[in-house]
Design a protein around this motif. Sequence first.
Motif, PDB file in Angstrom:
ATOM      1  N   TYR A 215       0.814  -1.205   0.000  1.00 19.96           N
ATOM      2  CA  TYR A 215       0.000   0.000   0.000  1.00 19.96           C
ATOM      3  C   TYR A 215       0.855   1.265   0.000  1.00 19.96           C
TER       4      TYR A 215
ATOM      5  N   TRP B  84       1.857   1.593  -3.648  1.00 17.94           N
ATOM      6  CA  TRP B  84       0.693   2.030  -4.416  1.00 17.94           C
ATOM      7  C   TRP B  84       0.367   3.497  -4.131  1.00 17.94           C
TER       8      TRP B  84
ATOM      9  N   VAL C 196       1.737   3.055 -13.037  1.00 18.94           N
ATOM     10  CA  VAL C 196       1.074   2.805 -11.758  1.00 18.94           C
ATOM     11  C   VAL C 196       0.216   1.549 -11.842  1.00 18.94           C
TER      12      VAL C 196
ATOM     13  N   LEU D   3       0.191  -2.921  -9.804  1.00 23.52           N
ATOM     14  CA  LEU D   3      -0.854  -3.647  -9.087  1.00 23.52           C
ATOM     15  C   LEU D   3      -0.696  -5.169  -9.158  1.00 23.52           C
TER      16      LEU D   3
ATOM     17  N   TRP E  12       2.086  -6.441  -6.803  1.00 29.29           N
ATOM     18  CA  TRP E  12       1.998  -6.245  -5.354  1.00 29.29           C
ATOM     19  C   TRP E  12       0.706  -6.771  -4.728  1.00 29.29           C
TER      20      TRP E  12
ATOM     21  N   LEU F  38      -8.900  -1.753  -6.862  1.00 27.61           N
ATOM     22  CA  LEU F  38      -7.740  -0.874  -6.727  1.00 27.61           C
ATOM     23  C   LEU F  38      -7.498  -0.070  -8.009  1.00 27.61           C
ATOM     24  N   THR F  39      -7.801  -0.663  -9.150  1.00 26.27           N
ATOM     25  CA  THR F  39      -7.693   0.072 -10.410  1.00 26.27           C
ATOM     26  C   THR F  39      -8.639   1.267 -10.409  1.00 26.27           C
TER      27      THR F  39
ATOM     28  N   THR G  20      -7.334   3.892  -8.085  1.00 29.82           N
ATOM     29  CA  THR G  20      -6.221   4.613  -8.721  1.00 29.82           C
ATOM     30  C   THR G  20      -6.749   5.741  -9.589  1.00 29.82           C
TER      31      THR G  20
END
Length: 459
Positions: free
Chosen positions: A10, A13, A120, A124, A127, A136-137, A140
């Motif tokens: 995290y 990210w 970026v 993902l 990790w 998470l996409t 982002t």
Amino acid sequence: MSGSRNHRAYVVWAAGVCAYLVAVTQRTTFGVAGIEATERFGATASQLAVFTVVQLLVYAALQIPVGVLVDRWGSRALIVGGALLMMLGQLQLAFADSVGAGIVGRLLVGAGDATTFISVLRLLPAWFEPRRIPVLTQWTGIIGQLGQIMSVVPFVAVLSTFGWTPAFLAAASLSLLAFVLALTLIRDSPQRKSGGVPPTLRQTGVSLAEAWRQPGTRLGLWSHFTIQFPGTVFVLMWGYPYLVSAEGVEEGAASALMTLFVAVGIICGPILGRYVARHPLRRSTMVLAIAGAITLGWLLVLLHAGPAPYWLLALLVVALAIGGPGSMIAFDFARTFNPSTRVGTATGIVNIGGFAASLVSMYVIGVVLDILLASGFSEGRLYSLASFRLALATQLVFLVLGAGATLVARRRVRRQLATQGVVVPPIRQAVARERARRRREKALRRLPEPPGSGRPGQS
């Protein structure tokens, strides 16, 4: 995933998302400074459009090279390099006093911006577990789009209070911060580099060709093309002048609408992320539904007699804003239809779609405005309501083209899935199955808990 690795993931990210937020801020600063730029450079509408078109042209042209490079060199190197380029671009623009010098600055900003988002997203899969990636996409994209608020609120405040040069110097300082954070916190993967041999140029070319031949990559490209560009054109270039100069909206109200754009994206992003995770066979259906909503929104505004009421403009902004997180579905196509070794390349191909449509549409709108002014139709007002309506209506052509190409690509993907034994059921049947599943879950929750059991309905 262990606790320490989860924390580290995290952190990595967050540093990447910070770099993307800054990139979006740099991308959108010129859009809200359009009126000041017209005065500073003495530019016409089409010349003003060239600033952003050049920026997006560089961005779109670099997507495939950046995708290849991120697969080859890793995310950290490209994010760091991108932050440096954007800082140099904003410094150049801060002191530019001619159209040519200003365009050079936007060119550098576009090049730096091009390296960030793909890099970026590439972090993902390295990790995080696959089940977390769709949500998470979306996050982002959501957090990154807060950069629009940075440009609409604090940047506009600095611009109006202190002037052009201090405002763009302040923007450049944000890229310096992103540069430092990326350099110190981002790592490409939890494992140490094995020292493997990078792919050869021939292998890279083969990977690029295979990514393009994959129908799922092309479905992602056209999905991104269709629903990403209307919001980009609105926020990045023509939305603010249209609202203030054509519709007669006060500057504060126009800033509120731009903020609403971001807020809607924040709300819709996680919802769409969960939808994609639960209904992977219905992703293209959602894309087409969003395209329909955007088309309807523009038709209602453009066909309204006289200036559109504020509530109708707000509905348009909501429809455009949904297209932002909706376009993130396109990157899920790239991820799920390609092996991890070419995800960056496939993502670069997909990312071309929306930005290619944006730059062409953006420039066409500027040209139409100039033609209408020269013909006398605008009655001496470059940004008249009647002229803007005709110019903005050209977007409908791109929406129809993109929706048609998405349907063609979807048919090819479904044929490919059928050969693998995956059949996409009709929507009515899928809805019935989902309702039945929910009824079963509800019924199980109502079952009495057997003695000695910690879970309802189980012995």
